[in-house]
Design a protein around this motif. Structure first.
Motif, PDB file in Angstrom:
ATOM      1  N   ALA A  76       0.826  -1.209   0.000  1.00 28.72           N
ATOM      2  CA  ALA A  76       0.000   0.000   0.000  1.00 28.72           C
ATOM      3  C   ALA A  76       0.859   1.257   0.000  1.00 28.72           C
ATOM      4  CB  ALA A  76      -0.925  -0.005   1.215  1.00 28.72           C
ATOM      5  N   ALA A  77       1.903   1.280   0.834  1.00 26.95           N
ATOM      6  CA  ALA A  77       2.783   2.446   0.880  1.00 26.95           C
ATOM      7  C   ALA A  77       3.448   2.680  -0.470  1.00 26.95           C
ATOM      8  CB  ALA A  77       3.823   2.266   1.979  1.00 26.95           C
ATOM      9  N   GLU A  82       3.613   5.557  -5.950  1.00 25.03           N
ATOM     10  CA  GLU A  82       3.366   5.495  -7.386  1.00 25.03           C
ATOM     11  C   GLU A  82       2.243   6.454  -7.793  1.00 25.03           C
ATOM     12  OE1 GLU A  82       1.678   2.422 -10.783  1.00 25.03           O
ATOM     13  OE2 GLU A  82       1.730   1.820  -8.679  1.00 25.03           O
ATOM     14  N   LEU A  83       1.164   6.443  -7.038  1.00 29.05           N
ATOM     15  CA  LEU A  83       0.016   7.296  -7.367  1.00 29.05           C
ATOM     16  C   LEU A  83       0.370   8.774  -7.250  1.00 29.05           C
ATOM     17  CD1 LEU A  83      -2.677   5.152  -5.558  1.00 29.05           C
ATOM     18  CD2 LEU A  83      -2.554   5.546  -8.027  1.00 29.05           C
ATOM     19  N   ALA A  84       1.164   9.109  -6.236  1.00 28.33           N
ATOM     20  CA  ALA A  84       1.595  10.507  -6.092  1.00 28.33           C
ATOM     21  C   ALA A  84       2.404  10.944  -7.306  1.00 28.33           C
ATOM     22  CB  ALA A  84       2.410  10.671  -4.813  1.00 28.33           C
ATOM     23  N   ALA A  85       3.276  10.056  -7.787  1.00 34.22           N
ATOM     24  CA  ALA A  85       4.088  10.385  -8.958  1.00 34.22           C
ATOM     25  C   ALA A  85       3.245  10.507 -10.220  1.00 34.22           C
ATOM     26  CB  ALA A  85       5.165   9.314  -9.154  1.00 34.22           C
ATOM     27  N   LEU A  86       2.114   9.829 -10.261  1.00 35.19           N
ATOM     28  CA  LEU A  86       1.221   9.907 -11.417  1.00 35.19           C
ATOM     29  C   LEU A  86       0.338  11.154 -11.392  1.00 35.19           C
ATOM     30  CD1 LEU A  86       0.132   6.152 -11.690  1.00 35.19           C
ATOM     31  CD2 LEU A  86       1.581   7.426 -13.292  1.00 35.19           C
ATOM     32  N   ASP A 108       0.574  11.271   4.153  1.00 35.96           N
ATOM     33  CA  ASP A 108       0.844  12.458   4.970  1.00 35.96           C
ATOM     34  C   ASP A 108       2.262  12.963   4.731  1.00 35.96           C
ATOM     35  OD1 ASP A 108       0.196  14.408   6.906  1.00 35.96           O
ATOM     36  OD2 ASP A 108       1.095  13.204   8.497  1.00 35.96           O
ATOM     37  N   ALA A 109       3.220  12.040   4.649  1.00 36.63           N
ATOM     38  CA  ALA A 109       4.612  12.434   4.423  1.00 36.63           C
ATOM     39  C   ALA A 109       4.807  13.084   3.058  1.00 36.63           C
ATOM     40  CB  ALA A 109       5.519  11.201   4.543  1.00 36.63           C
ATOM     41  N   LEU A 110       3.993  12.682   2.081  1.00 41.78           N
ATOM     42  CA  LEU A 110       4.117  13.225   0.724  1.00 41.78           C
ATOM     43  C   LEU A 110       3.254  14.465   0.503  1.00 41.78           C
ATOM     44  CD1 LEU A 110       3.976   9.865  -1.291  1.00 41.78           C
ATOM     45  CD2 LEU A 110       5.997  11.278  -0.890  1.00 41.78           C
TER      46      LEU A 110
END
Length: 372
Positions: A76-77, A82-86, A108-110
């Motif tokens: 999941a992490a 990956e989703l953040a980069a997309l 939260d960290a991202l």
């Protein structure tokens, strides 16, 4: 198209331009609770279909990028990364509490907003954050309501058949703390050390009047239920499953009459909203079965995100700042987020909670035994 990435459902024809992307985390393969994941995704997809049918987000279609967590926190992490980069505007979903906790920490960290649909563990993040909000009631609220049901039914010696898990341990602690002032005792039975037959012997020796199944489905929950039902010494024992295992069709098809009369928690009101009634009809057609509360949580997740995106745009920081102002009519009532003492994320404080079971006289009917 691979299994993990799915486009928006049909209904986007009224929206045009580049899509607004939402990352979605759901358990779609074992050891994840696949049936729960399927219901959650069905609700999410129906919500997107309805949003896109009325123009999407400012004329742009809403699109889900789906990732299978398989009940694995590390997976999941990595999916959040990956989703953040997309370029997703937010992440949503997840059913398993320990997986949602890992996803929430990474999001939260991202600086990525995360709307948790269905996981209930109180400590979803280690520190308070404005980036994470949750629809499901916290475990402490739901399981205290369940403990009140047990007390009202006259149970004071309550055994828990538990597997090793942060979630099950938290549930056991909540039950013990709530029952103790009322003379209740929690007897822990470690299912990593006991067979179902040995558990039955322990229940007799400990004079337990109730047994709670804090274990996974199908294994070992189904075998435990069958063993207890077949033991004449335990004919008067109440079995319960606060985590909701009997909600899904697999329970009914696998256990039949043995699975009836086992109270569990579900997060539905006595009556759905008009929106909820319409959504229930469509979800039943899509799922081929009555929708669980998890499916409604999926739909409500999209309803909240669509409202925020329309009002505040797709910027991540603005979405995270918008949780406190949400006021959305969902399938189960008006959804608003608040700061709840002891909960580190924005919480829908008034999510409905019921204790229900399958009616032994009609296995497809759920009886409401207690509400909070």
């Amino acid at each position: 198209m691979n299994r993990d990435t799915r486009p928006s459902p049909p209904g986007a024809e009224r929206a045009d331009g580049p899509s607004v992307r939402i990352g979605v985390l759901v358990p779609l393969t074992r050891p994840g609770w696949v049936e729960a994941g399927r219901h959650l995704l069905a609700g999410l997809e129906l919500g997107v279909r309805d949003v896109n049918a009325v123009g999407g987000i400012g004329g742009r279609p809403l699109e889900l990028l789906v990732r299978d967590t398989a009940a694995d926190p590390e997976k999941a992490a990595a999916a959040v990364d990956e989703l953040a980069a997309l370029g997703v505007s937010a992440v949503a979903g997840e059913y398993h509490s320990v997986v949602a906790r890992a996803a929430a920490a990474r999001a939260d960290a991202l600086g990525l907003p995360f709307l948790c649909s269905s996981a209930v563990l109180d400590e979803l993040t280690e520190q308070p954050t404005e980036r994470v909000a949750r629809l499901a009631p916290p475990q402490s609220r739901g399981w205290r309501i369940y403990a009140d049901f047990l007390l009202g039914a006259g149970h004071r010696r309550i055994a828990v058949a538990a597997q090793q898990s942060v979630y099950w341990a938290a549930g056991t602690r909540i039950l013990r703390d709530h029952l103790a002032p009322h003379g209740g005792t929690v007897i822990e039975c470690d299912m990593s050390a006991l067979t179902p037959a040995a558990l039955c012997d322990a229940l007799v020796d400990q004079r337990a009047t109730a047994l709670l199944l804090l274990v996974g489905v199908p294994d070992p929950a189904l075998e435990i239920v069958t063993s207890v039902r077949r033991d004449p010494r335990l004919a008067e024992l109440l079995m319960g499953a606060p985590a909701g295992q009997p909600e899904f069709a697999q329970w009914r098809s696998s256990l039949g009459a043995d699975g009836a009369g086992i109270p569990f928690l579900r997060y539905l009101p006595e009556s759905l909203t008009p929106l909820g009634e319409r959504v229930a009809k469509v979800l039943r057609e899509r799922l081929g079965a009555a929708p669980s509360f998890v499916a409604f949580e999926g739909y409500d997740t999209v309803a909240v995100l669509a409202d925020v995106l329309r009002s505040h745009g797709a910027d991540r920081a603005r979405i995270a700042a918008a949780w406190s102002g949400v006021a959305v009519e969902g399938t189960r009532g008006k959804i608003q987020f608040a700061r709840t003492p002891g909960i580190s994320v924005r919480q829908w404080t008034w999510a409905p909670v019921q204790v229900v079971d399958r009616d032994p006289a009609d296995l497809d009917r759920f009886r409401i035994l207690h509400a909070g």
